[in-house]
Design an enzyme around this catalytic site. Structure first.
Site, PDB file in Angstrom:
ATOM      1  N   TYR A 109       0.850  -1.204   0.000  1.00 13.56           N
ATOM      2  CA  TYR A 109       0.000   0.000   0.000  1.00 13.56           C
ATOM      3  C   TYR A 109       0.878   1.243   0.000  1.00 13.56           C
ATOM      4  CZ  TYR A 109      -3.290   3.548   1.724  1.00 13.56           C
ATOM      5  OH  TYR A 109      -4.049   4.677   1.874  1.00 13.56           O
ATOM      6  N   GLU A 197      -3.327   7.513  -4.093  1.00 14.20           N
ATOM      7  CA  GLU A 197      -3.289   6.198  -3.451  1.00 14.20           C
ATOM      8  C   GLU A 197      -3.040   5.117  -4.495  1.00 14.20           C
ATOM      9  OE1 GLU A 197      -6.088   4.678  -0.105  1.00 14.20           O
ATOM     10  OE2 GLU A 197      -6.934   3.915  -1.978  1.00 14.20           O
TER      11      GLU A 197
END
Length: 388
Positions: A109, A197
């Protein structure tokens, strides 16, 4: 301003960040053509909407051949996709992203956001890719590594090393990982993003790092510096009332309640919604007409609020600072004569020339209630709605 995944990946590619081979398609035939251009299967078909959780809602499917691509695309295109981010009404799917299927070894992530408390960007990485970061932060916070970036200094090499060495990457992937972090921050900074993101960033079994999914949000206040980004706006993903409000320079956000709210200041709007909820009510919107509101602005605000058929009552909560209360009252009266208001209306005025403003309202002959305090206004309107 939000954009679709396929648009975000186009920007990532511009900055040299690897993404899967693929393209957007608006029809079943288009999806089949993209899969032919990609090469051998498998293929991944992903619904393109401005919301997360698409996989859990049935909006991400795998296909092992062209015929299956056509079948899956036909099922996804036109469906109303319901996820935890769409709200109960869901969102209609009008386009799909068709990509190559990858053999995934590990998932990571990466995100960059603005830390409001520290007034600077923060980069976060985690080995728990593919999961909701909120869940990771709650259950396993030690798996999130953060670096705060001084905007005057920029993203430093030691910060990149601190982040990348916190991930279980093989030695050959360290340098590509550092490049992805550096380029992600450049993109974030150059385009005035409020969110970037990559989730997940995957390590493939053939030794590559690839951005499998991406989400980018831009700061609306900086869009004047990026005219090219306006082309990325998808009207189909915007609430029609929010689009109408934007055309008239009104700050409007649609919510899920039944009490319309009109104020002249963002802070006052937040306080008003909080106190409505305190008394058991639910705001239907956030509408800030601004400090320079006039009769036309207020009338337009009424029309937008009343276009939402869930609204059962309206609360106007204003502070006469830049805009005097008597001028505001005059605008309210004029607007009320222009717009057919069929729901209960409560007005709370405070500030410069408040007595004159209240007098004008009381003598207008209009059917509304006047409250002296925010608490009284919120309590009265919540009670009115509960009775209906």
């Amino acid at each position: 301003m939000k954009i679709h995944e396929y648009q975000a990946k186009t920007l990532l590619t511009k900055y040299g960040i690897p993404v899967p081979k693929g393209n957007v398609a608006f029809s079943v035939e288009g999806a089949a053509q993209v899969s032919r251009e990609i090469g051998p299967p498998p293929y991944i078909i992903k619904a393109q909407i401005h919301a997360g959780g698409r996989g859990k809602g049935g909006g991400v499917k795998k296909a092992q051949g062209i015929n299956e691509v056509e079948k899956v695309s036909k099922a996804i295109l036109g469906m109303t996709l319901l996820t935890h981010q769409t709200g109960p009404e869901g969102k209609k799917v009008r386009k799909v992203l068709v990509e190559e299927g990858l053999e995934i070894d590990k998932e990571f992530y990466i995100s960059i956001i603005i830390d409001r408390a520290k007034a600077c960007p923060v980069i976060m990485v985690s080995p728990a890719g593919g999961m909701d970061i909120e869940e990771v932060a709650e259950k396993t916070p030690h798996l999130i590594k953060r670096e705060w970036i001084d905007p005057e200094v920029g993203f430093q090499p030691f910060q990149g090393r601190n982040l990348i060495y916190s991930l279980p990457l093989s030695a050959p992937m360290i340098k590509p990982g550092l490049t992805i972090l550096n380029q992600s921050y450049k993109l974030f900074e150059n385009y005035d993003c409020s969110l970037l993101e990559i989730n997940p960033l995957v390590a493939t079994k053939d030794g590559r790092l690839v951005a499998l999914d991406a989400k980018i949000t831009f700061d609306d206040n900086a869009l004047f510096r990026h005219k090219e980004l306006h082309e990325l706006l998808d009207p189909d993903e915007q609430d029609p009332l929010e689009l109408e409000a934007n055309r008239h320079n009104l700050n409007y956000i649609r919510l899920n309640g039944n009490i319309g709210v009109m104020v002249n200041g963002a802070g006052l709007a937040m306080a008003t919604m909080d106190i409505i909820k305190l008394y058991g009510g639910e705001p239907a919107n956030f509408l800030d007409v601004g400090g320079g509101a006039n009769a036309e602005t207020i009338a337009r605000g009424f029309q937008i609020i009343l276009s939402d058929d869930r609204v059962q009552a309206i609360l106007i909560n204003t502070f006469g600072g830049i805009l005097r209360c008597d001028v505001l009252a005059e605008g309210l009266i004029e607007a009320a004569h222009k717009v057919n208001i069929k729901v209960p209306l409560i007005i709370r005025l405070e500030g410069t020339n408040v007595e004159k403003g209240r007098e004008m309202l009381s003598q207008s002959g209009l059917d509304f209630l006047v409250a002296q305090t925010m608490g009284e206004a919120a309590q009265k309107i919540s009670q009115l709605v509960m009775k209906t």
